[in-house]
Design a protein around this motif. Structure first.
Motif, PDB file in Angstrom:
ATOM      1  N   TYR A 156       0.952  -1.278   0.039  1.00 42.93           N
ATOM      2  CA  TYR A 156       0.248   0.034   0.043  1.00 42.93           C
ATOM      3  C   TYR A 156       0.806   1.309   0.171  1.00 42.93           C
ATOM      4  O   TYR A 156       0.556   2.072  -0.779  1.00 42.93           O
ATOM      5  CB  TYR A 156      -0.848   0.028   1.170  1.00 42.93           C
ATOM      6  N   ASP A 157       1.815   1.323   0.618  1.00 44.68           N
ATOM      7  CA  ASP A 157       2.661   2.555   0.920  1.00 44.68           C
ATOM      8  C   ASP A 157       3.555   2.620  -0.310  1.00 44.68           C
ATOM      9  O   ASP A 157       3.715   3.856  -0.711  1.00 44.68           O
ATOM     10  CB  ASP A 157       3.810   2.312   2.036  1.00 44.68           C
ATOM     11  N   LYS A 158       3.832   1.537  -1.094  1.00 43.60           N
ATOM     12  CA  LYS A 158       4.603   1.883  -2.286  1.00 43.60           C
ATOM     13  C   LYS A 158       3.795   2.275  -3.266  1.00 43.60           C
ATOM     14  O   LYS A 158       4.156   3.048  -4.216  1.00 43.60           O
ATOM     15  CB  LYS A 158       5.245   0.526  -2.623  1.00 43.60           C
ATOM     16  N   MET A 159       2.506   1.712  -3.379  1.00 43.43           N
ATOM     17  CA  MET A 159       1.291   2.278  -4.332  1.00 43.43           C
ATOM     18  C   MET A 159       1.168   3.687  -4.287  1.00 43.43           C
ATOM     19  O   MET A 159       1.149   4.561  -5.109  1.00 43.43           O
ATOM     20  CB  MET A 159       0.107   1.312  -4.173  1.00 43.43           C
ATOM     21  N   VAL A 160       0.954   4.217  -2.997  1.00 38.40           N
ATOM     22  CA  VAL A 160       0.801   5.352  -2.684  1.00 38.40           C
ATOM     23  C   VAL A 160       1.775   6.446  -3.033  1.00 38.40           C
ATOM     24  O   VAL A 160       1.790   7.506  -3.742  1.00 38.40           O
ATOM     25  CB  VAL A 160       0.596   5.684  -0.944  1.00 38.40           C
ATOM     26  N   GLN A 161       3.119   6.098  -2.959  1.00 39.56           N
ATOM     27  CA  GLN A 161       4.206   6.527  -3.561  1.00 39.56           C
ATOM     28  C   GLN A 161       4.303   6.865  -4.859  1.00 39.56           C
ATOM     29  O   GLN A 161       4.682   7.832  -5.321  1.00 39.56           O
ATOM     30  CB  GLN A 161       5.612   5.791  -2.970  1.00 39.56           C
ATOM     31  N   VAL A 162       3.926   5.622  -5.633  1.00 39.59           N
ATOM     32  CA  VAL A 162       3.937   5.753  -7.040  1.00 39.59           C
ATOM     33  C   VAL A 162       2.912   6.490  -7.469  1.00 39.59           C
ATOM     34  O   VAL A 162       2.825   7.576  -8.462  1.00 39.59           O
ATOM     35  CB  VAL A 162       3.514   4.326  -7.805  1.00 39.59           C
ATOM     36  N   TYR A 163       1.751   6.337  -6.994  1.00 40.05           N
ATOM     37  CA  TYR A 163       0.466   7.703  -7.341  1.00 40.05           C
ATOM     38  C   TYR A 163       1.001   8.861  -7.010  1.00 40.05           C
ATOM     39  O   TYR A 163       0.693   9.873  -7.779  1.00 40.05           O
ATOM     40  CB  TYR A 163      -0.813   7.235  -6.366  1.00 40.05           C
ATOM     41  N   THR A 164       1.724   9.219  -6.218  1.00 44.03           N
ATOM     42  CA  THR A 164       2.003  10.624  -5.394  1.00 44.03           C
ATOM     43  C   THR A 164       3.019  11.249  -6.391  1.00 44.03           C
ATOM     44  O   THR A 164       2.828  12.315  -6.991  1.00 44.03           O
ATOM     45  CB  THR A 164       2.508  10.610  -3.958  1.00 44.03           C
ATOM     46  N   ILE A 165       4.051  10.534  -6.939  1.00 43.18           N
ATOM     47  CA  ILE A 165       5.059  10.838  -7.953  1.00 43.18           C
ATOM     48  C   ILE A 165       4.339  11.099  -9.246  1.00 43.18           C
ATOM     49  O   ILE A 165       4.418  12.002  -9.776  1.00 43.18           O
ATOM     50  CB  ILE A 165       6.241   9.820  -7.705  1.00 43.18           C
ATOM     51  N   CYS A 166       3.596  10.274  -9.660  1.00 43.14           N
ATOM     52  CA  CYS A 166       3.130  10.275 -11.122  1.00 43.14           C
ATOM     53  C   CYS A 166       1.960  11.129 -11.080  1.00 43.14           C
ATOM     54  O   CYS A 166       1.531  11.643 -12.436  1.00 43.14           O
ATOM     55  CB  CYS A 166       2.421   8.915 -11.504  1.00 43.14           C
ATOM     56  N   SER A 167       1.260  11.556 -10.050  1.00 46.29           N
ATOM     57  CA  SER A 167       0.420  12.612 -10.038  1.00 46.29           C
ATOM     58  C   SER A 167       0.878  13.998 -10.509  1.00 46.29           C
ATOM     59  O   SER A 167       0.226  15.052 -10.692  1.00 46.29           O
ATOM     60  CB  SER A 167      -0.422  12.808  -8.686  1.00 46.29           C
ATOM     61  N   LYS A 168       2.279  14.123 -10.392  1.00 42.78           N
ATOM     62  CA  LYS A 168       3.041  15.230 -10.782  1.00 42.78           C
ATOM     63  C   LYS A 168       3.327  15.368 -12.469  1.00 42.78           C
ATOM     64  O   LYS A 168       4.049  16.320 -12.923  1.00 42.78           O
ATOM     65  CB  LYS A 168       4.108  15.599  -9.936  1.00 42.78           C
ATOM     66  N   ALA A 211      -3.374   9.341 -20.159  1.00 45.66           N
ATOM     67  CA  ALA A 211      -3.440   7.925 -19.542  1.00 45.66           C
ATOM     68  C   ALA A 211      -1.943   7.085 -19.894  1.00 45.66           C
ATOM     69  O   ALA A 211      -1.401   6.633 -19.018  1.00 45.66           O
ATOM     70  CB  ALA A 211      -4.592   7.208 -19.931  1.00 45.66           C
ATOM     71  N   VAL A 212      -1.583   7.390 -20.920  1.00 45.76           N
ATOM     72  CA  VAL A 212      -0.383   6.871 -21.494  1.00 45.76           C
ATOM     73  C   VAL A 212       0.800   7.509 -20.540  1.00 45.76           C
ATOM     74  O   VAL A 212       1.612   6.538 -20.090  1.00 45.76           O
ATOM     75  CB  VAL A 212      -0.123   6.950 -22.757  1.00 45.76           C
ATOM     76  N   ALA A 213       0.875   8.605 -20.656  1.00 44.48           N
ATOM     77  CA  ALA A 213       1.852   9.377 -19.743  1.00 44.48           C
ATOM     78  C   ALA A 213       1.867   8.907 -18.287  1.00 44.48           C
ATOM     79  O   ALA A 213       2.951   8.631 -17.551  1.00 44.48           O
ATOM     80  CB  ALA A 213       1.699  10.728 -19.744  1.00 44.48           C
ATOM     81  N   LEU A 214       0.658   8.727 -17.597  1.00 52.26           N
ATOM     82  CA  LEU A 214       0.637   8.344 -16.438  1.00 52.26           C
ATOM     83  C   LEU A 214       1.036   6.835 -16.085  1.00 52.26           C
ATOM     84  O   LEU A 214       1.636   6.529 -15.271  1.00 52.26           O
ATOM     85  CB  LEU A 214      -0.734   8.626 -15.705  1.00 52.26           C
ATOM     86  N   SER A 215       0.762   5.919 -16.908  1.00 47.70           N
ATOM     87  CA  SER A 215       1.004   4.407 -17.107  1.00 47.70           C
ATOM     88  C   SER A 215       2.287   4.241 -17.157  1.00 47.70           C
ATOM     89  O   SER A 215       3.092   3.615 -16.697  1.00 47.70           O
ATOM     90  CB  SER A 215       0.154   3.743 -18.271  1.00 47.70           C
ATOM     91  N   THR A 216       3.162   5.083 -17.992  1.00 46.13           N
ATOM     92  CA  THR A 216       4.480   5.197 -18.344  1.00 46.13           C
ATOM     93  C   THR A 216       5.215   5.411 -17.011  1.00 46.13           C
ATOM     94  O   THR A 216       6.078   4.921 -16.636  1.00 46.13           O
ATOM     95  CB  THR A 216       4.845   5.984 -19.511  1.00 46.13           C
ATOM     96  N   CYS A 217       4.740   6.586 -16.506  1.00 47.77           N
ATOM     97  CA  CYS A 217       5.261   6.816 -15.113  1.00 47.77           C
ATOM     98  C   CYS A 217       5.094   5.700 -13.927  1.00 47.77           C
ATOM     99  O   CYS A 217       6.072   5.515 -13.235  1.00 47.77           O
ATOM    100  CB  CYS A 217       4.536   8.275 -14.524  1.00 47.77           C
ATOM    101  N   GLY A 218       3.865   5.448 -13.999  1.00 47.15           N
ATOM    102  CA  GLY A 218       3.512   4.416 -12.949  1.00 47.15           C
ATOM    103  C   GLY A 218       4.408   3.007 -13.116  1.00 47.15           C
ATOM    104  O   GLY A 218       5.087   2.469 -11.995  1.00 47.15           O
ATOM    105  N   THR A 219       4.941   2.438 -14.327  1.00 52.34           N
ATOM    106  CA  THR A 219       5.365   1.287 -14.410  1.00 52.34           C
ATOM    107  C   THR A 219       6.897   1.897 -14.135  1.00 52.34           C
ATOM    108  O   THR A 219       7.787   1.036 -13.654  1.00 52.34           O
ATOM    109  CB  THR A 219       5.559   0.964 -16.010  1.00 52.34           C
ATOM    110  N   HIS A 220       7.327   2.982 -14.689  1.00 55.12           N
ATOM    111  CA  HIS A 220       8.996   3.182 -14.403  1.00 55.12           C
ATOM    112  C   HIS A 220       9.047   3.336 -12.742  1.00 55.12           C
ATOM    113  O   HIS A 220      10.086   2.745 -12.053  1.00 55.12           O
ATOM    114  CB  HIS A 220       9.140   4.612 -14.680  1.00 55.12           C
ATOM    115  N   GLU A 221       8.199   4.192 -12.335  1.00 51.37           N
ATOM    116  CA  GLU A 221       8.448   4.256 -10.553  1.00 51.37           C
ATOM    117  C   GLU A 221       8.274   2.970  -9.884  1.00 51.37           C
ATOM    118  O   GLU A 221       8.984   2.586  -8.963  1.00 51.37           O
ATOM    119  CB  GLU A 221       7.238   5.316 -10.007  1.00 51.37           C
ATOM    120  N   ALA A 222       7.292   2.047 -10.416  1.00 54.91           N
ATOM    121  CA  ALA A 222       6.924   0.748  -9.634  1.00 54.91           C
ATOM    122  C   ALA A 222       8.298  -0.001  -9.611  1.00 54.91           C
ATOM    123  O   ALA A 222       8.738  -0.710  -8.840  1.00 54.91           O
ATOM    124  CB  ALA A 222       6.012   0.020 -10.105  1.00 54.91           C
TER     125      ALA A 222
END
Length: 149
Positions: free
Chosen positions: A104-116, A127-138
């Protein structure tokens, strides 16, 4: 529809399965499958689009990109107008808190970073930009694609 496809489509991130119970995985997979089927039908995404998503590639067609947006919208990652609402996105993760607080904490971190990620007016392209960010950050956090295995 393959449940792993659905998860990849909707979350755009990879998570590990170490502490997730079989019951949790089954319930989560059913939810993701229902959302994925709805989004595939809504957007008209092709089998090629879904295959790209399965291999963690970004679909090139409008329909495939919009399938990502639809999934994000269903999971409150993106708002109906295409923007983001970090509070709603994090609240949508509450189901995970008791199951695996570290995840959960890691997912929150990914969401927080990618919300920027800088806003893109077209919700499907965003959605593509967010998905790309999410994959990279995860991946940076050591998360992998074994959630439903």
């Amino acid at each position: 529809m393959n449940k792993l496809i659905v998860f990849s489509v909707l979350c755009g991130v990879f998570i590990r399965s170490g502490e997730l119970s079989p019951e949790f995985k089954e319930k989560f997979a059913a939810k993701m499958e229902a959302i994925g089927e709805k989004c595939a039908e809504e957007t008209g995404a092709s089998q090629d689009d879904i295959a790209k998503i399965l291999t963690k590639d970004i679909p090139e067609t409008r329909e495939g990109k919009c399938m990502l947006f639809c999934g994000h919208r269903e999971l409150h990652i993106q708002t109906p107008d295409g923007g983001t609402d970090l509070d709603s996105a994090i609240a949508s993760l509450d189901f995970l808190k008791n199951e695996d607080s570290e995840l959960y904490d890691k997912m929150v971190q990914v969401y927080t970073i990618c919300s920027k990620v800088p806003f893109v007016e077209d919700p499907c392209d965003y959605a593509v930009a967010l998905s790309t960010c999410g994959t990279h950050e995860a991946q940076k956090l050591g998360m992998d694609a074994t959630l439903l295995e």
